[in-house]
Design a protein around this motif. Structure first.
Motif, short mmCIF file in Angstrom:
data_model
loop_
_atom_site.label_atom_id
_atom_site.label_comp_id
_atom_site.label_asym_id
_atom_site.label_seq_id
_atom_site.Cartn_x
_atom_site.Cartn_y
_atom_site.Cartn_z
N ASP A 49 0.84 -1.56 0.16
CA ASP A 49 -0.30 -0.27 -0.23
C ASP A 49 1.42 1.35 -0.06
O ASP A 49 1.94 1.40 1.03
CB ASP A 49 -0.97 -0.33 1.52
N PRO A 93 -7.02 -0.27 3.77
CA PRO A 93 -6.01 -1.36 3.65
C PRO A 93 -7.28 -3.06 3.16
O PRO A 93 -6.97 -3.25 2.43
CB PRO A 93 -5.86 -1.83 5.35
N HIS A 123 0.10 -6.27 2.30
CA HIS A 123 -1.20 -7.27 1.11
C HIS A 123 -0.07 -8.83 1.25
O HIS A 123 0.83 -8.01 0.09
CB HIS A 123 -1.81 -6.46 1.16
N ALA A 132 -7.56 -6.43 0.31
CA ALA A 132 -7.53 -7.50 0.66
C ALA A 132 -8.51 -8.16 0.14
O ALA A 132 -8.34 -9.00 -0.85
CB ALA A 132 -8.09 -8.02 2.82
#
Ligand SMILES: [Zn+2]
Ligand SMILES: [Zn+2]
Length: 335
Positions: A89, A284, A134, A288
């Motif tokens: 990110d 975030p 991630h 995902a």
């Protein structure tokens, strides 16, 4: 000490690659070192290269879309191993302002985003905060994982459109982001999806990726309305169209990056509760979801990657990304 390479915008309009000695400093708590596999080129990188971005000017290292392999894990990092395949990110949030405490790291000010105010990802090795990682399945092809950031933008954008407004959605613009938004709408259960774009090839792709109907600008019946409109262009003409085609009680999402102030037809917006919301980057959980979509094949990234260049050919990659028939251009940093 190790020898690494990086992409540099050395002057306005000029791209080069440089070799440099990386001191390979010891990692601090919470940090990891990653080896880049691919970076993606996006419109905002081209804006920096042209000297028109408000927060970043050449000389600078570009890059905010990256997939990478973890090569070293610092102290006090849990849940990350050497060899993990990751997306980073690019939002280097402060972690303690009002926005960060609410989990809305995309709203942290000033925005410390890699490739703009924070160091860009266009280098073969870099140190990043573990909390920005991630982890992706290792069997997901790297060139697919390289598309995680734009897919994440689209995931966030559709999340900004209330479920009640997803019944009949108009998407204005079918470039990388428009085509990603169409896929996200389909995955997230939208009803009818209509796409408008100038380019016939992109309209064809929009239809393949989930649009029920596609039109060139001006072809849509002037009386037709939509419960939701996503403006991926954010020009005056597209925003006016979005605001006038949305039903009473519907929602317009501004997803494109406007180049300046825009007028909106406020009387009809106010009286009939036509809402105007915006979408800026992501949080975030959007990463995902997007990685899960890429992993199970619901989101088709392969059709959107039109070109892959080696690191030495980075100047050609940025030139290619400026051609209107390219969609996503990737640069390989590991060969
Ligand atoms: Zn981008
Ligand atoms: Zn913050």
């Amino acid at each position: 000490m190790s020898t690494q390479r990086k992409i540099v915008f050395d002057a306005i309009g000029s791209v080069t690659t440089e070799q440099y000695d990386d001191p390979h400093a010891a990692l601090e708590p919470g940090q990891v070192r990653v080896a880049a596999k691919y970076i993606g080129i996006c419109g905002s990188d081209l804006h920096v290269l042209a000297g028109g971005h408000p927060f970043a000017q050449p000389p600078t290292v570009p890059g905010h879309e990256i997939c990478a392999e973890v090569t070293e894990v610092g102290p006090e990092v849990e849940g990350v191993e050497v060899g993990d395949h990751v997306v980073v990110d690019p939002i280097m949030a402060c972690g303690h302002c009002r926005a960060c405490l609410a989990g809305r790291y995309n709203l942290c000010e000033p925005p410390m985003v890699a490739g703009f105010r924070a160091p860009g990802f266009g280098r073969t090795s870099q140190v990043v905060p573990a909390r920005n990682l991630h982890i992706a399945p290792r069997d997901l092809p790297w060139q697919v994982l390289a598309f995680a950031e734009p897919a994440t933008c689209a995931r966030h954008c559709v999340g900004r459109l209330p479920e009640s407004a997803r019944e009949n959605v108009l998407v204005i613009g079918a470039g990388t982001i428009g085509l990603s938004v169409i896929q996200a709408l389909r995955i997230m259960g939208a009803g009818q999806i209509t796409s408008v774009d100038l380019d016939p090839t992109k309209r064809q792709l929009a239809a393949t990726l989930g649009a029920d109907r596609t039109f060139a600008p001006g072809e849509l019946d002037p009386a037709e309305t939509f419960t939701g409109v996503i403006d991926v262009v954010a020009a005056q003409a597209t925003l006016t169209e979005a605001c006038t085609r949305v039903v009473a009680g519907g929602t317009v999402v501004v997803m494109g990056v406007p180049s300046g102030p825009r007028e909106i037809p406020l009387p009809s917006m106010q009286r009939f509760e036509r809402d105007l919301v915006s979408s800026g980057m992501y949080v975030p959980s959007d990463f995902a979801d997007a990685i899960a979509w890429l992993a199970d094949g619901r989101f088709d990234a392969a059709r959107l990657v039109t070109d892959v260049f080696s690191l030495e050919d980075a100047p050609k990659a940025y030139a290619r990304a400026q051609e209107p028939d390219s969609i996503k251009v990737l640069i390989s940093l590991s060969d």
